[in-house]
Design a protein around this motif. Structure first.
Motif, short mmCIF file in Angstrom:
data_model
loop_
_atom_site.label_atom_id
_atom_site.label_comp_id
_atom_site.label_asym_id
_atom_site.label_seq_id
_atom_site.Cartn_x
_atom_site.Cartn_y
_atom_site.Cartn_z
N SER A 117 -84.63 13.85 -17.46
CA SER A 117 -83.58 14.74 -17.99
C SER A 117 -82.38 14.76 -17.05
CB SER A 117 -84.13 16.16 -18.17
OG SER A 117 -84.39 16.78 -16.93
N TYR A 215 -80.04 20.12 -19.71
CA TYR A 215 -79.73 20.18 -21.14
C TYR A 215 -78.66 21.20 -21.48
CZ TYR A 215 -82.94 16.65 -22.70
OH TYR A 215 -83.53 15.44 -22.92
N CYS A 237 -81.37 11.42 -26.03
CA CYS A 237 -82.09 12.64 -25.67
C CYS A 237 -83.17 13.03 -26.66
CB CYS A 237 -81.11 13.81 -25.52
SG CYS A 237 -80.01 13.65 -24.10
#
Length: 311
Positions: A117, A215, A237
């Motif tokens: 991430s 995020y 993603c």
């Protein structure tokens, strides 16, 4: 009262008599394991052999697939033997080894997803500086530290549970679990519990914080960026988020089941959900990434077609 040196084996009490269906269960579990081996090995080979895939995102994926092979191998061969066996026991040394494999898999999986991430955050929020921010040296350092730290950390977990004095040897699961063994201890397990809480807070809280931060920043860029930026974020993603949610669901239920009384839940459902985080991520992740990432999809087709031409 007996201590850990006298406990030569543990009884896995969650198994129940399935009669002739045990052979069907064996074939289903064996098929799942074969699919997991094939999918993960295929993508590891594709990433390693194709130089165009030697990019940070794909190298982190390779680490993820290697970990899933490790976790699956720590469970499935043992599960297959137990399904065919009439006496569901496991030797103490092997039980501790399985605890180590399962916990190492779980912690590396979450930390690896957090690092991925962070990589997506840099790629989407700082596209022009990405190559200088995420160098091959940094990728190697992140992967090495993830594996080295968590492999050693879980050795410490074993060091704490092996000497425990136990008053029983019955584990109400289909595989060995650290907390289930700790609950069998005769004496105070404050050290184990405190260490477990500290490590869990570090291994779970820190990666989740990094994931949420990444995020939030990605969403902020998407809402304020161009259509092309949003499309890039969605394409890269989506499989990562699906992988993260898939693993988090299974891991959350496993933690809840270990800590709280789940007798109200049917036994077959408890078994399925306890195996979810060890089975579904290794099964679905290669499929999700293979179908969603065009470079991997094309490389897989080329590799399979080349192998077919050889025959």
């Amino acid at each position: 009262m007996m201590n850990s040196t006298q406990v030569s084996y543990f009884i896995l009490a969650a198994y129940f008599d399935t009669g002739g269906f045990k052979y069907l269960c064996f074939m289903v579990i064996l098929s799942l394991y074969v699919f997991i081996l094939f999918g993960n090995v295929l993508l590891i080979v594709v990433i390693c052999m194709n130089r165009s895939l030697h990019e940070p995102m794909y190298l982190f994926l390779c680490s993820l697939f290697v970990n899933e092979l490790f976790g699956s191998t720590g469970l499935f061969p043992f599960l297959l033997v137990q399904i065919l066996s009439d006496i569901h026991t496991v030797s103490a040394p092997f039980c501790f080894l399985q605890i180590y494999c399962v916990y190492t898999y779980g912690t590396i999986e979450l930390v690896n997803l957090a690092v991925m991430s962070y990589d997506r955050y840099l790629a989407i929020c700082y596209p022009l500086q990405y190559n200088t921010l995420m160098t091959y040296r940094k990728v190697a350092t992140l992967i090495s530290l993830t594996w080295l730290f968590l492999v050693l950390e879980n050795v410490c977990t074993l060091i704490l549970i092996v000497p425990l004095q136990l008053c029983g040897n019955v584990i109400n699961k289909v595989y060995c679990d650290n907390y289930s063994v700790v609950k069998l201890a005769c004496y105070d397990t404050t050290v184990n519990n405190v260490y477990g809480l500290v490590v869990s807070a570090f291994v779970i809280f820190c990666p989740l914080t990094l994931i949420i931060y990444s995020y939030v920043r990605i969403l902020r860029v998407c809402f304020s960026g161009s259509k092309q930026t949003r499309q890039k974020a969605v394409s890269t993603c989506t499989p990562h988020l699906a992988s993260l949610l898939n693993f988090s669901f299974g891991a959350s239920f496993e933690i809840l089941q270990s800590r709280f009384n789940m007798n109200g839940v049917p036994n077959i459902l408890r078994i399925f959900l306890s195996l979810y985080f060890l089975t579904c991520p290794p099964l679905f992740n290669p499929l999700m990434y293979g179908l969603n990432l065009s470079k991997i999809r094309v490389s897989c087709k080329n590799l399979i077609s080349n192998m077919s031409s050889w025959y």
